[in-house]
Design a protein around this motif. Structure first.
Motif, PDB file in Angstrom:
ATOM      1  N   GLY A 325       0.793  -1.217   0.000  1.00 49.63           N
ATOM      2  CA  GLY A 325       0.000   0.000   0.000  1.00 49.63           C
ATOM      3  C   GLY A 325       0.824   1.265   0.000  1.00 49.63           C
ATOM      4  N   HIS A 326       2.157   1.125  -0.176  1.00 52.40           N
ATOM      5  CA  HIS A 326       2.982   2.337  -0.210  1.00 52.40           C
ATOM      6  C   HIS A 326       4.312   2.151  -0.936  1.00 52.40           C
ATOM      7  N   ASP A 327       4.768   0.928  -1.108  1.00 51.71           N
ATOM      8  CA  ASP A 327       6.090   0.671  -1.678  1.00 51.71           C
ATOM      9  C   ASP A 327       5.963   0.227  -3.138  1.00 51.71           C
ATOM     10  N   TYR A 328       6.508   1.038  -4.048  1.00 53.58           N
ATOM     11  CA  TYR A 328       6.428   0.731  -5.482  1.00 53.58           C
ATOM     12  C   TYR A 328       7.501  -0.267  -5.916  1.00 53.58           C
ATOM     13  N   GLY A 329       8.468  -0.562  -5.054  1.00 53.58           N
ATOM     14  CA  GLY A 329       9.634  -1.321  -5.485  1.00 53.58           C
ATOM     15  C   GLY A 329       9.650  -2.792  -5.119  1.00 53.58           C
ATOM     16  N   LEU A 330       8.528  -3.392  -4.767  1.00 55.88           N
ATOM     17  CA  LEU A 330       8.512  -4.806  -4.394  1.00 55.88           C
ATOM     18  C   LEU A 330       8.669  -5.672  -5.635  1.00 55.88           C
ATOM     19  N   SER A 331       9.482  -6.697  -5.532  1.00 52.04           N
ATOM     20  CA  SER A 331       9.773  -7.548  -6.688  1.00 52.04           C
ATOM     21  C   SER A 331       8.659  -8.559  -6.925  1.00 52.04           C
ATOM     22  N   THR A 332       8.515  -8.962  -8.170  1.00 51.00           N
ATOM     23  CA  THR A 332       7.508  -9.963  -8.543  1.00 51.00           C
ATOM     24  C   THR A 332       7.787 -11.291  -7.854  1.00 51.00           C
ATOM     25  N   GLN A 333       9.058 -11.630  -7.714  1.00 46.87           N
ATOM     26  CA  GLN A 333       9.439 -12.900  -7.085  1.00 46.87           C
ATOM     27  C   GLN A 333       9.016 -12.942  -5.616  1.00 46.87           C
ATOM     28  N   SER A 334       9.257 -11.843  -4.883  1.00 41.16           N
ATOM     29  CA  SER A 334       8.880 -11.809  -3.466  1.00 41.16           C
ATOM     30  C   SER A 334       7.362 -11.840  -3.295  1.00 41.16           C
ATOM     31  N   ILE A 335       6.634 -11.236  -4.237  1.00 40.78           N
ATOM     32  CA  ILE A 335       5.173 -11.249  -4.181  1.00 40.78           C
ATOM     33  C   ILE A 335       4.639 -12.667  -4.378  1.00 40.78           C
ATOM     34  N   LYS A 336       5.194 -13.392  -5.337  1.00 40.05           N
ATOM     35  CA  LYS A 336       4.743 -14.760  -5.602  1.00 40.05           C
ATOM     36  C   LYS A 336       5.099 -15.703  -4.459  1.00 40.05           C
ATOM     37  N   LYS A 337       6.201 -15.422  -3.775  1.00 38.99           N
ATOM     38  CA  LYS A 337       6.688 -16.308  -2.723  1.00 38.99           C
ATOM     39  C   LYS A 337       5.902 -16.176  -1.423  1.00 38.99           C
ATOM     40  N   ALA A 338       5.369 -15.005  -1.157  1.00 42.67           N
ATOM     41  CA  ALA A 338       4.710 -14.737   0.128  1.00 42.67           C
ATOM     42  C   ALA A 338       3.395 -15.489   0.256  1.00 42.67           C
ATOM     43  N   ALA A 339       3.125 -15.974   1.461  1.00 43.94           N
ATOM     44  CA  ALA A 339       1.848 -16.646   1.729  1.00 43.94           C
ATOM     45  C   ALA A 339       0.719 -15.637   1.864  1.00 43.94           C
ATOM     46  N   VAL A 340       1.054 -14.453   2.371  1.00 45.83           N
ATOM     47  CA  VAL A 340       0.055 -13.402   2.578  1.00 45.83           C
ATOM     48  C   VAL A 340       0.614 -12.072   2.073  1.00 45.83           C
ATOM     49  N   LEU A 341      -0.188 -11.349   1.333  1.00 42.27           N
ATOM     50  CA  LEU A 341       0.176 -10.007   0.859  1.00 42.27           C
ATOM     51  C   LEU A 341      -0.546  -8.982   1.717  1.00 42.27           C
ATOM     52  N   HIS A 342       0.215  -8.052   2.272  1.00 44.11           N
ATOM     53  CA  HIS A 342      -0.361  -7.053   3.178  1.00 44.11           C
ATOM     54  C   HIS A 342      -0.289  -5.674   2.524  1.00 44.11           C
ATOM     55  N   TYR A 343      -1.450  -5.102   2.251  1.00 45.87           N
ATOM     56  CA  TYR A 343      -1.535  -3.784   1.607  1.00 45.87           C
ATOM     57  C   TYR A 343      -1.546  -2.679   2.663  1.00 45.87           C
TER      58      TYR A 343
END
Length: 376
Positions: A325-343
Motif C-alpha cells: 500500500g505504499h512501496d512501489y519497489g517490491l519484486s515480482t518474485q517476493s510477491i509470488k513467494k509470500a503466503a500473505v500479501l499485506h496492503y
C-alpha cells in the motif's frame, strides 16, 4: 562569566529588528498552519473521490435488504464456539475487503470444513455485513458476523474510545547509518493492534487460539500449518521488523521502560494464544500503558509495542509481504513467494489511488485472488 556579561552588554539591541524578526516568525508559522489545513482538506476530498461510488451506499442497501429478507435468522452457533476448529478473526467495516480476505483464505485452504471466520464490525455496518455473508457461501467454511459495540466495556476511562477501532497504521521516521559514513532519514510503516483487539479474550471466551487477519490482506497459500505452531511461552506469533528496533523509535516511546534492541512487530497475520493472554493479563497491561502514553500521538501503537515486548514468536518472513500500500519497489518474485500479501499504507487496493501493478496479483495456483469489485 564577567567576560560573557561584558560582551553581552556591548551588543546593542535594535527593537525594530527584534519586532521585525518576531513578525517574520509569526507569518511563517501562520503560512505553515494554512498549508496543513489546505493539505488536510485536499486529502479528505481525494479519499472521497477515489472511493468507488458504488461502495458509498452499499452498507445502507444491504441493511435495507436484510430487514426485507425473512431468512436472515440462519445461525450455526455450535461451530462458532467449537475450540477444535480453526478460528479466524477479522476487524472490518468494509464488506468488500473482508470478503476478499475470507475468499482468498478459503480458496487456498486444503480443507475448508474446519474453518470458522468471525467478522467483528460496528453497529452501523452489522446488518449489512450479516446480510452479505448469509447470502454468500465460501466452500465449507462458515462466517459469523458480530457487533462489537456490546462487548466494549463501559468501565474504562475517557481515553478509551467507545467504538470499533481498526488496526493502527503508524509511520515512524528515524535516522539510520548508510555504509557507516553518512546519516540519512528512514521512514517505516508499521501496522499495530488497536484498542478493539484487546477485547478478544472477552469476546471469544470459549476459544484458546485464534488467527487475526487484517482486512487489507490477500492470502495466497494454505494457512492451516499456523495451528500446529509451538510458540512456547510466547503469546503471539507475528512478523518482526528488526530493521526498526525500539531504541530507534525512542522519541515515540517516551519515558516508558523497554529493551532498546527489541524488534518491532506487524499486524496483518497474527497467531494468538488466548489462554496465555488471559493468564498474563495482556489486556490489563495494555490499558495501563495506554493511560501512560495517552497524550502522545499514536498512543495505541506505542502501548501495543510495549505490551508485547518479549512475548512475540517470530514468524518466518515468507509468511507475509508488507508494503503493497505504499512501496512501489517490491519484486515480482517476493510477491509470488509470500503466503500473505499485506496492503498496509494509504494506497489500499480498493481505492483508485492504489498501486496499479499490485491490484491484480496472480496467486500461487495461478488464480487471481484479488479483484476490485464494481457493484452497480
Amino acid at each position: 562569566m564577567e567576560a560573557t556579561i561584558a560582551k553581552s552588554k556591548s551588543v546593542t539591541m535594535d527593537c525594530h529588528n527584534v519586532d521585525k524578526k518576531l513578525r517574520q516568525i509569526f507569518d511563517l508559522t501562520e503560512d505553515e498552519a494554512n498549508f496543513h489545513m489546505k493539505q488536510s482538506a485536499f486529502l479528505y476530498q481525494l479519499a472521497v473521490q477515489t472511493m468507488p461510488k458504488s461502495q458509498h451506499c452499499l452498507s445502507m442497501r444491504l441493511t435495507v435488504e436484510y430487514f426485507r429478507d425473512d431468512s436472515f435468522d440462519q445461525e450455526l452457533p455450535v461451530k462458532y464456539s467449537d475450540p477444535t476448529l480453526q478460528h479466524y478473526v477479522i476487524f472490518s467495516t468494509n464488506v468488500i475487503a473482508s470478503t476478499v480476505v475470507i475468499n482468498s483464505t478459503v480458496m487456498h485452504a486444503r480443507d475448508s470444513m474446519n474453518q470458522v471466520f468471525h467478522v467483528l464490525t460496528n453497529g452501523q455496518n452489522y446488518y449489512a455485513m450479516k446480510h452479505w455473508f448469509l447470502g454468500n457461501t465460501f466452500k465449507d467454511a462458515v462466517v459469523e458476523v458480530l457487533n462489537i459495540d456490546p462487548f466494549i466495556p463501559d468501565y474504562y476511562d475517557k481515553t478509551t474510545p467507545s467504538h470499533l477501532n481498526l488496526p493502527t497504521e503508524f509511520r515512524v521516521s528515524f535516522h539510520g547509518i548508510n555504509n557507516a559514513s553518512a546519516m540519512h532519514s528512514r521512514t517505516q510503516y508499521i501496522s499495530i493492534f488497536s484498542h478493539s483487539h484487546y477485547l478478544l479474550p472477552e469476546i471469544f471466551k470459549n476459544l484458546e487460539k485464534v488467527v487475526v487477519l487484517d482486512d487489507d490482506i490477500v492470502v495466497q497459500q494454505d494457512l492451516s500449518t499456523l495451528w500446529s505452531l509451538n510458540m512456547g511461552q510466547k503469546v503471539m506469533g507475528a512478523i518482526q521488523i528488526c530493521s526498526v528496533r525500539l531504541g530507534q523509535v525512542r522519541s515515540y516511546l517516551g519515558e516508558s521502560s523497554f529493551h532498546k534492541n527489541s524488534c518491532t512487530w506487524m499486524s496483518g497475520l497474527n497467531v494468538i494464544d488466548l489462554a496465555r493472554w488471559r493468564k498474563l493479563g495482556i489486556s490489563e497491561t495494555y490499558w495501563k500503558l495506554v493511560k501512560e502514553v495517552s497524550k502522545k500521538e499514536g498512543s495505541a501503537a506505542l502501548a501495543s509495542l510495549l505490551t508485547f515486548q518479549d512475548l512475540i514468536y517470530a514468524l518466518d518472513n515468507d509468511w507475509v509481504l508488507s508494503g503493497l500500500g505504499h512501496d512501489y519497489g517490491l519484486s515480482t518474485q517476493s510477491i509470488k513467494k509470500a503466503a500473505v500479501l499485506h496492503y498496509n499504507g494509504n494506497m489500499k487496493p480498493w481505492l483508485e489511488l492504489g498501486i496499479p501493478k499490485y491490484k491484480k496479483i496472480e496467486g500461487s495456483r495461478g488464480t487471481k485472488v484479488l479483484t476490485i469489485l464494481t457493484l452497480s
